[in-house]
Every structure is written in structure tokens, then in C-alpha cells.
Scaffold this active site. Sequence first.
Site, PDB file in Angstrom:
ATOM      1  N   GLY A  29       0.249  -1.239   0.226  1.00 42.20           N
ATOM      2  CA  GLY A  29       0.141  -0.035  -0.356  1.00 42.20           C
ATOM      3  C   GLY A  29       0.606   1.463  -0.015  1.00 42.20           C
ATOM      4  O   GLY A  29       2.041   1.922   0.977  1.00 42.20           O
ATOM      5  N   ILE A  33      -0.150   6.072   4.577  1.00 40.40           N
ATOM      6  CA  ILE A  33       0.660   5.258   5.251  1.00 40.40           C
ATOM      7  C   ILE A  33       2.247   4.844   5.107  1.00 40.40           C
ATOM      8  O   ILE A  33       3.539   4.828   5.630  1.00 40.40           O
ATOM      9  CB  ILE A  33      -0.523   4.673   6.350  1.00 40.40           C
ATOM     10  CG1 ILE A  33      -0.699   5.110   7.065  1.00 40.40           C
ATOM     11  CG2 ILE A  33       0.812   3.557   7.567  1.00 40.40           C
ATOM     12  CD1 ILE A  33      -2.443   4.005   7.312  1.00 40.40           C
ATOM     13  N   GLY A  34       2.004   4.343   3.624  1.00 41.77           N
ATOM     14  CA  GLY A  34       2.691   3.442   2.802  1.00 41.77           C
ATOM     15  C   GLY A  34       3.887   4.398   2.981  1.00 41.77           C
ATOM     16  O   GLY A  34       5.464   4.240   3.248  1.00 41.77           O
ATOM     17  N   ILE A 138      -2.715  -3.317   9.227  1.00 43.62           N
ATOM     18  CA  ILE A 138      -3.012  -1.982   9.619  1.00 43.62           C
ATOM     19  C   ILE A 138      -3.838  -1.439   9.291  1.00 43.62           C
ATOM     20  O   ILE A 138      -5.103  -1.209   9.277  1.00 43.62           O
ATOM     21  CB  ILE A 138      -2.056  -0.961   9.264  1.00 43.62           C
ATOM     22  CG1 ILE A 138      -0.884  -0.961   9.397  1.00 43.62           C
ATOM     23  CG2 ILE A 138      -3.246   0.440   9.587  1.00 43.62           C
ATOM     24  CD1 ILE A 138       0.336   0.315   9.235  1.00 43.62           C
ATOM     25  N   ARG A 171      -2.522   7.570  21.525  1.00 45.55           N
ATOM     26  CA  ARG A 171      -3.158   8.808  22.159  1.00 45.55           C
ATOM     27  C   ARG A 171      -3.878   8.230  23.549  1.00 45.55           C
ATOM     28  O   ARG A 171      -4.187   9.427  23.492  1.00 45.55           O
ATOM     29  CB  ARG A 171      -4.682   7.873  21.307  1.00 45.55           C
ATOM     30  CG  ARG A 171      -4.740   8.670  19.786  1.00 45.55           C
ATOM     31  CD  ARG A 171      -6.032   7.518  18.986  1.00 45.55           C
ATOM     32  NE  ARG A 171      -5.340   8.128  17.164  1.00 45.55           N
ATOM     33  CZ  ARG A 171      -6.745   7.356  16.511  1.00 45.55           C
ATOM     34  NH1 ARG A 171      -6.871   6.270  16.627  1.00 45.55           N
ATOM     35  NH2 ARG A 171      -5.548   7.297  14.947  1.00 45.55           N
ATOM     36  N   HIS A 195     -10.585  -2.695  17.982  1.00 43.09           N
ATOM     37  CA  HIS A 195     -10.421  -1.577  17.588  1.00 43.09           C
ATOM     38  C   HIS A 195     -11.469  -0.484  17.126  1.00 43.09           C
ATOM     39  O   HIS A 195     -11.721  -1.423  16.392  1.00 43.09           O
ATOM     40  CB  HIS A 195      -8.843  -1.317  16.674  1.00 43.09           C
ATOM     41  CG  HIS A 195      -8.747   0.128  15.921  1.00 43.09           C
ATOM     42  ND1 HIS A 195      -7.995   0.669  17.162  1.00 43.09           N
ATOM     43  CD2 HIS A 195      -8.520   0.239  14.865  1.00 43.09           C
ATOM     44  CE1 HIS A 195      -7.800   1.414  16.036  1.00 43.09           C
ATOM     45  NE2 HIS A 195      -7.716   1.396  15.047  1.00 43.09           N
TER      46      HIS A 195
END
Length: 339
Positions: A29, A33-34, A138, A171, A195
Site C-alpha cells: 500500500g 501510511i505507506g 493496519i 492517543r 479497535h
Amino acid sequence: MEQIAKSNPRSKPKSKPVSKHRHKIALVGGGNIGGLLAQIACQKNMGDIVIFDINAKLAQGKALDIACSEPVENFNADLQGGSEPSMLNGADVVIVTAGLPRKPGMSRDDLVESNAKIVSSIAKHIAEQAPQAFVICITNPLDVMVGHLQRQANLEPQKIVGMAGVLDSARFRRFLADEIGVSTKDVSAFVLGGHGDTMLPLARYSSVAGIPLPEIVRMGWISQKKIDEIVERTRKGGAEVVNLMGTSAYFAPASAAIAMAQAYLKDQKRILPCAAYCQGQYGVDKLYLGVPALIGASGVEKIVEINLTDEEKILFHKSVEAVKNLNEILEKLISQNKV
């Protein structure tokens, strides 16, 4: 970099030989993010990087762009981008980010059918090219997709995990540190369960410089009401980012995945919350779920099972049921040949 330079016929620099002494990290990907994963991995000198994406030019472009930062950032890595599955061959770590991102108003659960199809195609490539790699997923909905990827690629359960807990815990730590007025370095916290909105940020197991959070409340540094608000904000942290940016988070998820990859590659024996394969722990069997896990050179080497109060057990099992329900949706789609 021969494969990258195909998009620029005027300049065809030779690819540096891939070092036998460096690890190989394959990123499936080439989106937000990748690209960040590739950049961070290079800056940390983690090894050679391949960016694999259905959009070959996007992957090639990002690999080339990051490679040109090497003289400035002073790292050593061979970077390649493209759409050939053979690029994954021999990877030590595979990080899967491919899939549709969330948009405003969407839950992670809304992505089951679309992303399951994508994960099914990726699983085939991993099984053929990198069956011994440590795989970090992910793609959302996380707990369901990591289990789907494991089954489709026939990977050993301890060699594949889902990145969620490290992100959610980060977070939680950030929000607590901001409210208490301390450095995030001194805040320890983790999140249990799936999640999603049913995750369980465990305030009772959180601390500031080793001081339990309940004691911090007694000292008057933060109120229980504010902790409850932070717990709820942590549960919906992903949606908060989506509503602000219009797409899924990528800075913090990339950093979290890199921490997990380093724990494996460097045999750090770190205890990190992640979606791991439970086999009886917490009363959960044959299901991927967010739990604290010890990650080292063998992958998930141990799942840490902590004691929960009756109230925490109720919330935890609510999260378990939410993950099971999504798995049932996925199984139905598979039976209907929609995935």
C-alpha cells in the site's frame, strides 16, 4: 534505482545492490501510511524498503522521492516501488496498509466487504513471496482483517499481528499528558479489546512516572470525570481525526507500526498492545483481539493476561462480541462468494 527510474527515461541510475546484511521491509500500500512508513523506516536505518501498490507509478514516485532524501537524512537503504508481487520476495517484515480509508460518517465496520477483497488478494502474494515474514496489518476493520489475512495466507498465528493497541494507547497517553500537564514520556497506559468504539482504555493500569492514575486523582492533578472523558475521546480518536482531515489518520499509525516492526527485527521483547491471536487468554479462543503481547524475534512470544474487575470484564466482553459479530459478517460474505 532501475525499477523506479522507468518513469523518467532521461535518467536511469543503477540500483544499488541489496545488502545481505540489511533487513528487508515490504510495505503493501503506497498511500499516506505507506509513504510515511517508508520514510520513517529509512530515517531509522531499519533496512531496505519496497513499496508495493497496484498503482506502480505512485509507488515508484514515493520510493524515488524518499531515496533523494538519503544524502540529507544520512541513511543507507535501497528503495524500490512498483506493482510486481515478486518485490515482496524474502521480506523480513511485511506491513499491510492497503484498503479503503474511512471517510467522515463511516465506521471502521463499514469497510468489511471492500477491504476483505483487497486483503484476500494481498494474502496470496504474501503466501507465495514472504511466508516467513512477520506481518503487521493496519487495514480496517483491524481485528477482523488481521484474522482474515492470517487464514487466507496460512501464516503462523504468532507471526502476524494487527496494529491498533500501540496507536490507541498513544492517543490515550497524549490526552492524559495534556490534561495532567506532564510529558508523554512519563505516562504509561494501554488499551484492551477491539479497535473500535468498544475498546477498553484501562485507566486503572495507567500511571505517571510509575504513580498509578488513581493516586494521581487522589492528589488532585486530574479528576475521575476528566479521565472518563479522555477514555471516551480515546475510543473515538480515529473518528475525530477523520472528521478533521476528511480521511484516516496516518502519522501516528505509521509510527506505531514501526515500533512493532523494530520490536521484532531487534528482538526487543517489548510488551505492546496489539491485535494478537488469543487461544484461551481472557476467555477468548481462536480470535484476534487487542491484548498486551510480548514481541520478539519469534513474533508474538507471549500474551500478557492481567486481572480485570467485574466492570472491566463486562466492557471487555462487549468488545469481544463486537469483533465476533464482524467476523460473522465476514464469514457470511465469504459463503456468498462476495469476498
